[in-house]
Design an enzyme around this catalytic site. Structure first.
Site, short mmCIF file in Angstrom:
data_model
loop_
_atom_site.label_atom_id
_atom_site.label_comp_id
_atom_site.label_asym_id
_atom_site.label_seq_id
_atom_site.Cartn_x
_atom_site.Cartn_y
_atom_site.Cartn_z
N GLU A 46 1.10 -1.45 -0.24
CA GLU A 46 0.34 -0.30 0.12
C GLU A 46 0.79 0.80 -0.16
O GLU A 46 1.97 1.41 0.46
CB GLU A 46 -0.36 -0.29 1.46
CG GLU A 46 -1.21 -0.73 1.82
CD GLU A 46 -3.03 -1.05 0.73
OE1 GLU A 46 -2.94 -0.56 -0.26
OE2 GLU A 46 -3.73 -2.19 0.22
N THR A 47 0.12 2.22 -1.02
CA THR A 47 0.73 3.56 -0.21
C THR A 47 -0.30 4.09 -0.24
O THR A 47 -1.56 4.57 -1.03
CB THR A 47 1.39 3.87 -1.92
OG1 THR A 47 2.58 3.14 -2.38
CG2 THR A 47 1.87 5.75 -2.06
#
Length: 272
Positions: A46-47
């Site tokens: 995830e970002t």
């Protein structure tokens, strides 16, 4: 000067464990395809992208392949960044506006507690290929909005299983939580792993959203409201879970900053 991007290991108190997430506190909103490109470039599960609002921050999460509606470890990492980089005072609450509603994070000593929506599961008929794809027999199979929730007979099965990810992708839902009660002499109440090849993540190291499902599942089976859980991926991570009933679950974890850099925002993405 570009945007600062920080890599944080979440649900751990030491670097190179837990679940890594990139966090970018933006000075202004950016286009969806730009955020997706950054997430693909970071190539983490995830970002997270934050933009300051009047009384909190908007928050969105992207895997390398898609945007997701909820992510626990990247929310934990985002709260850690807001406090550690001075965006919030130590005693301030972090308020996030997301596609899953308003989420709250607050500091409890060395831990960060997240206030998340619970995700209930329902019994379902297992697809014929599910057990074969996981490589283990299924004790019980449920489903929820995240995917399948599969209980297996032992902690050893959870830790040792090696799924067939190509076969998992052919199932009606390609996201699977696998869990069991911990061994009697363990400090943990239950263990789990989370596989999400449909989201571009074969195995997520530590998954807050999965524990939104596991909280209600294990409360019904163990007859208690508070748990210490371990996600038994190669990196591993610890989650404190508190679910007194109702529609909210409280997940607590620790976080460590491991890297900080600069996104050069005048880069232009050319699609050929």
């Amino acid at each position: 000067m570009g945007q600062i991007i920080t890599q944080v290991d979440a649900f751990t108190d030491k670097p190179f464990a837990g679940n890594p997430a990139a966090v970018c506190v933006l000075s202004e909103s950016q286009a969806d395809d730009w955020m997706q490109n950054v997430a693909q470039e970071m190539n983490l599960s995830e970002t997270a992208f934050l933009v300051k609002q009047d009384d909190g921050f908007s928050l969105r999460w992207f895997t390398p392949a898609v945007e997701v509606p909820l992510c626990g470890h990247a929310t934990l990492a985002s709260a850690h960044v807001l406090w550690s980089q001075g965006h919030l005072l130590p005693d301030e609450v972090a308020r996030f506006y997301t596609k899953s509603g308003v989420l709250i994070a607050k500091r409890l000593g060395d831990w960060i507690e997240l206030d998340f929506p619970v995700n209930h599961s329902q019994e379902t008929i297992a697809p014929p290929q599910l057990s074969k794809a996981l490589g283990v027999p299924c004790k019980s199979v449920l489903k929820n909005s995240l995917g399948y929730l599969v209980e297996v007979e032992s902690e050893d099965l959870v830790r040792q299983m090696q799924p067939n990810f190509q076969l998992l992708k052919t199932l009606p839902m390609a996201e699977v939580i696998v869990t069991s009660q911990s061994k009697p002499d363990s400090e943990y109440d239950f263990v789990s792993r989370f596989f999400a090849p449909g989201l571009g993540i074969d195995e997520d190291p530590v998954t807050g959203a999965a524990h939104c499902c596991l909280a209600a599942f294990w409360r019904d089976r163990l007859g208690k409201d508070e748990f210490l859980a371990y996600q038994a991926s190669r990196r591993g991570g610890v989650v404190k879970v508190r679910y007194p009933g109702g529609d909210r679950v409280f997940l607590s974890g620790q976080a460590v900053t491991v890297m900080r850099g600069e996104l050069i925002t005048n880069l232009v993405y050319y699609q050929t």
